[in-house]
Design a protein around this motif. Structure first.
Motif, PDB file in Angstrom:
ATOM      1  N   GLU A   1      39.381  38.143  32.184  1.00 40.99           N
ATOM      2  CA  GLU A   1      38.425  37.580  31.209  1.00 40.99           C
ATOM      3  C   GLU A   1      37.122  38.364  31.198  1.00 40.99           C
TER       4      GLU A   1
ATOM      5  N   SER B   1      42.927  36.068  36.821  1.00 36.08           N
ATOM      6  CA  SER B   1      42.707  35.681  35.416  1.00 36.08           C
ATOM      7  C   SER B   1      41.238  35.825  35.034  1.00 36.08           C
ATOM      8  N   ARG B   2      40.363  35.462  35.964  1.00 36.29           N
ATOM      9  CA  ARG B   2      38.922  35.557  35.701  1.00 36.29           C
ATOM     10  C   ARG B   2      38.497  37.023  35.607  1.00 36.29           C
TER      11      ARG B   2
END
Length: 266
Positions: A263, A259-260
Motif C-alpha cells: 500500500e 500488505s501495508r
C-alpha cells in the motif's frame, strides 16, 4: 570511490559510520546533503565542508548517491538532486515503498538499487535485501553489496517484488522479537522477579538461543525437541502456543505487514 548521502538521520549516519569504520570509504570522500548541519562532534569525522543543506555540484563527482531520506520527502529530494545528478551514477535507495521505476523516472537516472535494511545495521549486524534496475551491471552490484555488507549481511533479490516481503520479515522483524521479549519479561515479573532480573533472564535466554541456533546443524524443530522433553514444562508451554495457533497468528501478522508495504508503495 566517492559517496554522496542524501539525509543524515539514523540510516544516513549508520551507512557513513560503517563505511568509515570498515575503511571501505575515506571520510573525506563522503559528502552529505541534510536539512540540518550537524555539530562537528557529530560529523563522524567527515569534514564539515562536506555537509550541505542545499544541492551541491560535489554530488556530481560522487560515484554512488545514497537516498537515506523518508519516502514522504522523496518529491522534495527530487527538486534538490535532479539538477546535479548524472545518469551514470549509481543510486542506492533505502526508502521504504519507493519503487526502482519511480526513482528512475523522477531523477532521470538508470542505475538504481533499492534496498530494505533493518535496525541491526546500527551495530553492524543488519539484514538487508536489495534489488536493482536492469541497467545496473554485475560490477556495480558487487561494489554496492560490499558497501551494504559493512552494516551486516545482505541478500540480492532479482525480483524487486520481494522487497515488500523482506520488509515484513527482516525490516519489521526486530520489533516482533522485542514484542515477544517484552511479553516474557512481563510474565517473569508476575512470577515475582524484579524488572532487572526479568530483563536479564529474558535477554540472556534469547542471546543463548540465537547463538546456539547459529552454531548448530540442527533445524529449529529439532532444537525445540531437544528442549521440550516428553511430559515436561516446555511441552506444556508449547501446547498453549499450539492451542492458540501462535504460528498462524505470526504468519497473519507478517502478511499484514507485507500488505501495508505494498500500500505504501502504491
Amino acid at each position: 570511490m566517492k559517496i554522496a548521502i542524501i539525509g543524515f538521520g539514523n540510516l544516513g549516519k549508520t551507512f557513513a559510520s560503517s563505511f568509515i569504520k570498515s575503511r571501505f570509504i575515506k571520510s573525506e570522500d563522503i559528502h552529505v546533503i541534510t536539512r540540518t548541519l550537524p555539530m562537528p562532534e557529530m560529523s563522524l569525522g567527515i569534514p564539515m565542508v562536506n555537509f550541505y543543506n542545499i544541492s551541491s555540484l560535489k554530488i556530481t563527482d560522487s560515484d554512488i548517491v545514497i537516498l537515506a531520506t523518508k519516502p514522504q520527502d522523496f518529491e522534495e529530494v527530487v527538486k534538490t538532486l535532479k539538477p546535479v545528478i548524472s545518469d551514470e551514477q549509481i543510486v542506492l535507495s533505502v526508502m521504504a515503498g519507493v519503487s526502482i521505476e519511480k526513482i528512475k523516472e523522477k531523477l532521470g537516472v538508470k542505475k538504481v538499487i533499492r534496498s530494505m535494511p533493518n535496525l541491526g545495521t546500527q551495530i553492524g549486524m543488519g539484514m538487508t535485501v536489495f534489488s536493482a534496475s536492469a541497467e545496473t551491471d554485475r560490477k556495480d552490484l558487487f561494489i554496492v553489496q560490499n558497501l551494504i555488507n559493512t552494516t551486516g549481511k545482505s541478500i540480492y533479490a532479482e525480483d524487486e517484488s520481494l522487497i515488500n516481503p523482506a520488509t515484513a520479515v527482516s525490516g519489521s522483524g526486530p520489533a516482533y522479537v522485542f514484542y515477544f521479549m517484552n511479553a516474557m519479561i512481563k510474565a517473569a515479573e508476575e512470577f515475582g522477579f524484579s524488572s532487572s532480573e526479568a530483563e536479564l533472564l529474558v535477554h540472556q535466554t534469547f542471546l543463548g538461543a540465537i547463538n546456539l541456533q547459529s552454531a548448530s546443524n540442527l533445524s529449529n524443530e529439532e532444537l525445540i525437541v531437544k528442549v521440550a522433553s516428553k511430559g515436561g514444562t516446555t511441552e506444556s508451554a508449547l501446547k498453549i502456543f499450539d492451542s492458540h495457533t501462535l504460528d498462524k497468528i505470526i504468519a497473519q501478522a507478517m502478511q499484514s505487514a507485507n500488505s501495508r508495504a505494498i500500500e505504501l508503495g502504491a
